[in-house]
Each structure stands twice: as structure tokens, then as C-alpha cells.
Design a protein around this motif. Structure first.
Motif, PDB file in Angstrom:
ATOM      1  N   HIS A 130       0.828  -1.208   0.000  1.00  0.00           N
ATOM      2  CA  HIS A 130       0.000   0.000   0.000  1.00  0.00           C
ATOM      3  C   HIS A 130       0.864   1.260   0.000  1.00  0.00           C
ATOM      4  N   GLU A 131       1.952   1.263   0.746  1.00  0.00           N
ATOM      5  CA  GLU A 131       2.842   2.423   0.780  1.00  0.00           C
ATOM      6  C   GLU A 131       3.439   2.696  -0.596  1.00  0.00           C
ATOM      7  N   ILE A 132       3.860   1.640  -1.279  1.00  0.00           N
ATOM      8  CA  ILE A 132       4.462   1.786  -2.608  1.00  0.00           C
ATOM      9  C   ILE A 132       3.444   2.347  -3.596  1.00  0.00           C
ATOM     10  N   VAL A 133       2.246   1.747  -3.614  1.00  0.00           N
ATOM     11  CA  VAL A 133       1.218   2.182  -4.561  1.00  0.00           C
ATOM     12  C   VAL A 133       0.787   3.617  -4.272  1.00  0.00           C
ATOM     13  N   ASP A 134       0.621   3.970  -3.005  1.00  0.00           N
ATOM     14  CA  ASP A 134       0.221   5.341  -2.649  1.00  0.00           C
ATOM     15  C   ASP A 134       1.268   6.351  -3.129  1.00  0.00           C
ATOM     16  N   ALA A 135       2.544   6.004  -2.974  1.00  0.00           N
ATOM     17  CA  ALA A 135       3.611   6.914  -3.410  1.00  0.00           C
ATOM     18  C   ALA A 135       3.597   7.104  -4.923  1.00  0.00           C
ATOM     19  N   TYR A 136       3.434   6.013  -5.669  1.00  0.00           N
ATOM     20  CA  TYR A 136       3.389   6.125  -7.123  1.00  0.00           C
ATOM     21  C   TYR A 136       2.117   6.827  -7.589  1.00  0.00           C
ATOM     22  N   ASP A 137       1.020   6.627  -6.870  1.00  0.00           N
ATOM     23  CA  ASP A 137      -0.240   7.244  -7.244  1.00  0.00           C
ATOM     24  C   ASP A 137      -0.140   8.773  -7.193  1.00  0.00           C
ATOM     25  N   MET A 138       0.681   9.273  -6.272  1.00  0.00           N
ATOM     26  CA  MET A 138       0.861  10.716  -6.137  1.00  0.00           C
ATOM     27  C   MET A 138       1.683  11.305  -7.275  1.00  0.00           C
ATOM     28  N   THR A 139       2.584  10.492  -7.835  1.00  0.00           N
ATOM     29  CA  THR A 139       3.506  10.999  -8.864  1.00  0.00           C
ATOM     30  C   THR A 139       3.126  10.572 -10.280  1.00  0.00           C
ATOM     31  N   SER A 140       2.150   9.679 -10.419  1.00  0.00           N
ATOM     32  CA  SER A 140       1.737   9.187 -11.743  1.00  0.00           C
ATOM     33  C   SER A 140       0.256   9.479 -11.942  1.00  0.00           C
ATOM     34  N   ASP A 142      -1.406  10.771 -14.257  1.00  0.00           N
ATOM     35  CA  ASP A 142      -2.013  10.547 -15.565  1.00  0.00           C
ATOM     36  C   ASP A 142      -2.293   9.067 -15.812  1.00  0.00           C
ATOM     37  N   ARG A 143      -2.017   8.226 -14.819  1.00  0.00           N
ATOM     38  CA  ARG A 143      -2.324   6.800 -14.892  1.00  0.00           C
ATOM     39  C   ARG A 143      -3.109   6.422 -13.642  1.00  0.00           C
ATOM     40  N   THR A 144      -3.979   5.428 -13.760  1.00  0.00           N
ATOM     41  CA  THR A 144      -4.785   4.986 -12.621  1.00  0.00           C
ATOM     42  C   THR A 144      -4.068   3.855 -11.895  1.00  0.00           C
ATOM     43  N   MET A 145      -3.813   4.035 -10.592  1.00  0.00           N
ATOM     44  CA  MET A 145      -3.164   3.026  -9.774  1.00  0.00           C
ATOM     45  C   MET A 145      -4.201   2.405  -8.832  1.00  0.00           C
ATOM     46  N   THR A 146      -4.288   1.082  -8.807  1.00  0.00           N
ATOM     47  CA  THR A 146      -5.178   0.404  -7.881  1.00  0.00           C
ATOM     48  C   THR A 146      -4.382  -0.604  -7.064  1.00  0.00           C
ATOM     49  N   ASP A 171       7.474   0.292 -11.185  1.00  0.00           N
ATOM     50  CA  ASP A 171       8.056   1.358 -12.003  1.00  0.00           C
ATOM     51  C   ASP A 171       8.118   0.944 -13.466  1.00  0.00           C
ATOM     52  N   ASN A 172       8.434  -0.320 -13.713  1.00  0.00           N
ATOM     53  CA  ASN A 172       8.485  -0.841 -15.074  1.00  0.00           C
ATOM     54  C   ASN A 172       7.102  -0.776 -15.728  1.00  0.00           C
ATOM     55  N   ALA A 173       6.067  -1.141 -14.956  1.00  0.00           N
ATOM     56  CA  ALA A 173       4.701  -1.104 -15.481  1.00  0.00           C
ATOM     57  C   ALA A 173       4.286   0.328 -15.832  1.00  0.00           C
ATOM     58  N   ILE A 174       4.623   1.276 -14.960  1.00  0.00           N
ATOM     59  CA  ILE A 174       4.279   2.677 -15.205  1.00  0.00           C
ATOM     60  C   ILE A 174       5.002   3.193 -16.448  1.00  0.00           C
ATOM     61  N   LYS A 175       6.266   2.832 -16.566  1.00  0.00           N
ATOM     62  CA  LYS A 175       7.096   3.330 -17.665  1.00  0.00           C
ATOM     63  C   LYS A 175       6.532   2.925 -19.021  1.00  0.00           C
ATOM     64  N   TYR A 176       5.948   1.724 -19.099  1.00  0.00           N
ATOM     65  CA  TYR A 176       5.483   1.216 -20.391  1.00  0.00           C
ATOM     66  C   TYR A 176       3.963   1.146 -20.489  1.00  0.00           C
ATOM     67  N   THR A 177       3.293   1.989 -19.685  1.00  0.00           N
ATOM     68  CA  THR A 177       1.848   2.161 -19.799  1.00  0.00           C
ATOM     69  C   THR A 177       1.574   3.619 -20.156  1.00  0.00           C
ATOM     70  N   HIS A 178       0.862   3.822 -21.231  1.00  0.00           N
ATOM     71  CA  HIS A 178       0.619   5.181 -21.704  1.00  0.00           C
ATOM     72  C   HIS A 178      -0.304   5.936 -20.746  1.00  0.00           C
ATOM     73  N   GLY A 180      -3.370   7.572 -19.139  1.00  0.00           N
ATOM     74  CA  GLY A 180      -4.743   7.089 -19.181  1.00  0.00           C
ATOM     75  C   GLY A 180      -4.857   5.602 -18.912  1.00  0.00           C
ATOM     76  N   GLY A 181      -3.721   4.921 -18.839  1.00  0.00           N
ATOM     77  CA  GLY A 181      -3.718   3.482 -18.582  1.00  0.00           C
ATOM     78  C   GLY A 181      -3.898   3.158 -17.106  1.00  0.00           C
ATOM     79  N   THR A 182      -3.919   1.861 -16.814  1.00  0.00           N
ATOM     80  CA  THR A 182      -4.172   1.396 -15.453  1.00  0.00           C
ATOM     81  C   THR A 182      -3.098   0.398 -15.023  1.00  0.00           C
ATOM     82  N   ILE A 183      -2.621   0.552 -13.801  1.00  0.00           N
ATOM     83  CA  ILE A 183      -1.691  -0.400 -13.188  1.00  0.00           C
ATOM     84  C   ILE A 183      -2.334  -0.911 -11.910  1.00  0.00           C
ATOM     85  N   SER A 184      -2.449  -2.219 -11.802  1.00  0.00           N
ATOM     86  CA  SER A 184      -3.078  -2.839 -10.631  1.00  0.00           C
ATOM     87  C   SER A 184      -2.059  -3.695  -9.895  1.00  0.00           C
TER      88      SER A 184
END
Length: 280
Positions: A130-140, A142-146, A171-178, A180-184
Motif C-alpha cells: 500500500h505504501e508503494i502504490v500510494d507513493a506512485y499514485d501521487m507521482t503518476s 495521468d495513470r490509474t493506480m489500484t 516502475d516498469n509497469a508505469i514506464k510502459y503504460t501510456h 490514461g492506462g491502469t496499473i493494478s
């Protein structure tokens, strides 16, 4: 015994081609011959991997060095009077210097992993996820983090390395998701351990590339990945971390539709278990 001794000496002095003939009996001499041949095979494999690694490092560093040298020459000729050339050269040199910095830092991290001393502790993996996802959600944004991770996934492992493992894959998933995309990111109990999956609907990986993505310096599209700041070492680091902790990492992907990376970790890492046994 004379032949065994002579062969062992040749191997010790760098002759990795020599092998002992298969012994006809499964006695001490026969097992010794098998052990020496296996040792030679292992040394041959290690030597080949070392040479391939050195070759890969040289190849990866050659490109940014060549770019920096080329733009330096361009600056020397035209950059003093042409502001457009000056700006282009400075941007290119800065970009390639950052690429070299990333390569060197990740190489040092890989080398460190080879002699890393694990510091296992008991912690809730769900909290870390949860800590990792919350941190990325704040900085990404333009992508949806769940995130789906129920509290109570207690494991005994090195928390810092576990967090780094999940970060690398996320980070790899975010890098190669355009945009508007979603990372779960999902964490759950599995047989004899826990699993963490990172799924995205990004660009995906081809069937041809998929078996090689954990190889050091491998990039599916070398030109495009370099421009995105990829060193081709992140997934190799992730695999090394997972294996260090007695776990594993696998990937499934469909080109153009996305990827799913799944990490498995035991409830108690082998190093932690050995430490507990020693204390007992």
C-alpha cells in the motif's frame, strides 16, 4: 588417481576443456570424477557468463560515450557561435550522461547483491504494498493506480529488498503504460508463501522477447527503450532480489494489451530460516 590429479591440475590452471572419462563404477573414484567434471562445467559456464557480461557492459557504455564525444566535437566546431547547436548538444550530453549514471549505479547494485547481507524482519507485506502504490499514485496522476492487499500478510524477510523488488516491477509497469492506462498491484497468500502481481494495460511484450526480459541489458526495442531511460538492468535486478530471498518472478504478456508480473516470496526466507536455526 594419476589421471584424476593431472586433470584437476589442468583445470585449476585454466584448461576448462579437459574432462575425465566416465568412470565405469559408482565408487569413490567414480564420484570424484563426476564431481571434477561438474566443477569444470560450472567454471566454464561462469567464465562464459563473465565474458558475456563484460561484452554487454562495454557495448552499453560505448553508445553514450560515442554520443558525448560526437556532440563535444560539434560544440568545438560550431557551438560557440550557434545557440541552437549549443542547446542541442547540451541536452544530448546531459541525457547520455544520465544514461551512463543509471547503468553504473545499477551495475553497482547488482554487484552489491552478490555479497548482500540480508536483514530479515517480520512485517506485513500488505502495508509495504500500500505504501508503494500510494507513493506512485501521487507521482503518476495521468495513470490509474489500484491496490488490492488485505492486511495480515506477515512474512519474515528483508523489508528493504522486498520493497525494492516491488518498486522495480511497478516502475516498469508505469514506464510502459501510456497516459490514461491502469496499473493494478495485488498481494495475496499463496501456497507456502505470498504472491504480488503487478498488471498493466500498457504496450506489452512480444512472444519473441518475453523469454529474455530478465536477461541483463536486454531491451525489447533498443532504440526506443534507451530514449525512455531504460538500462535493461531493472528486471535483472528484480529477478536477482527474488531469488536471493528464495522466491521467484514470472511474466505473462500480450503485445499491445499489457503485462502481468507475478512475484512469489516464501513466508520465511531461506536466509532467515538458517539464522533462526543457528540461534536455536
Amino acid at each position: 588417481l594419476g589421471q584424476v590429479e593431472a586433470t584437476a591440475n589442468r583445470i585449476a590452471h585454466g584448461d576448462l576443456i579437459t574432462r575425465l572419462p566416465d568412470a565405469p563404477y559408482d565408487d569413490e573414484i567414480g564420484r570424484l570424477c563426476k564431481a571434477i567434471n561438474q566443477m569444470a562445467e560450472d567454471l566454464t559456464k561462469t567464465e562464459r557468463m563473465k565474458n558475456e557480461f563484460i561484452s554487454s557492459v562495454s557495448h552499453e557504455l560505448r553508445t553514450p560515450i560515442a554520443v558525448i564525444r560526437g556532440y563535444s566535437d560539434l560544440l568545438a566546431r560550431w557551438g560557440k557561435t550557434d545557440e541552437q547547436v549549443l542547446g542541442e548538444a547540451i541536452d544530448a550530453i546531459r541525457t547520455e550522461a544520465d544514461n551512463m549514471k543509471s547503468i553504473v549505479e545499477q551495475l553497482l547494485y547488482l554487484a552489491k547483491l552478490g555479497s548482500f547481507r540480508l536483514n530479515p524482519t517480520s512485517f506485513d507485506l500488505a502495508d509495504a504494498v500500500h505504501e508503494i502504490v500510494d507513493a506512485y499514485d501521487m507521482t503518476s496522476m495521468d495513470r490509474t493506480m489500484t491496490c488490492s492487499a488485505a492486511r495480515g500478510l506477515i512474512i519474515y524477510a528483508d523489508r528493504g529488498l522486498t520493497v525494492e523488488l516491488i518498486r522495480v516491477i511497478t516502475d516498469n509497469a508505469i514506464k510502459y503504460t501510456h497516459a490514461g492506462g491502469t496499473i493494478s498491484v495485488t498481494a495475496a497468500k499463496s501456497e507456502n508463501g505470498v504472491s504480488v502481481s503487478v498488471a498493466d494495460n500498457g504496450i506489452g511484450i512480444s512472444e519473441e522477447d518475453l523469454p529474455h526480459i530478465f536477461d541483463r541489458f536486454y531491451r525489447c526495442d533498443k532504440a526506443r527503450r534507451r530514449s525512455e531511460g531504460s538500462t535493461g538492468l531493472g528486471l535483472a535486478i528484480a529477478k536477482s532480489i527474488a531469488e536471493m530471498m528464495g522466491g521467484s518472478i514470472t511474466a505473462k504478456s500480450v503485445l499491445g494489451k499489457g503485462s502481468v508480473f507475478t512475484m512469489f516470496l516464501p513466508l520465511v526466507t531461506p536466509a532467515a530460516r538458517r539464522g533462526a536455526d543457528a540461534e536455536a
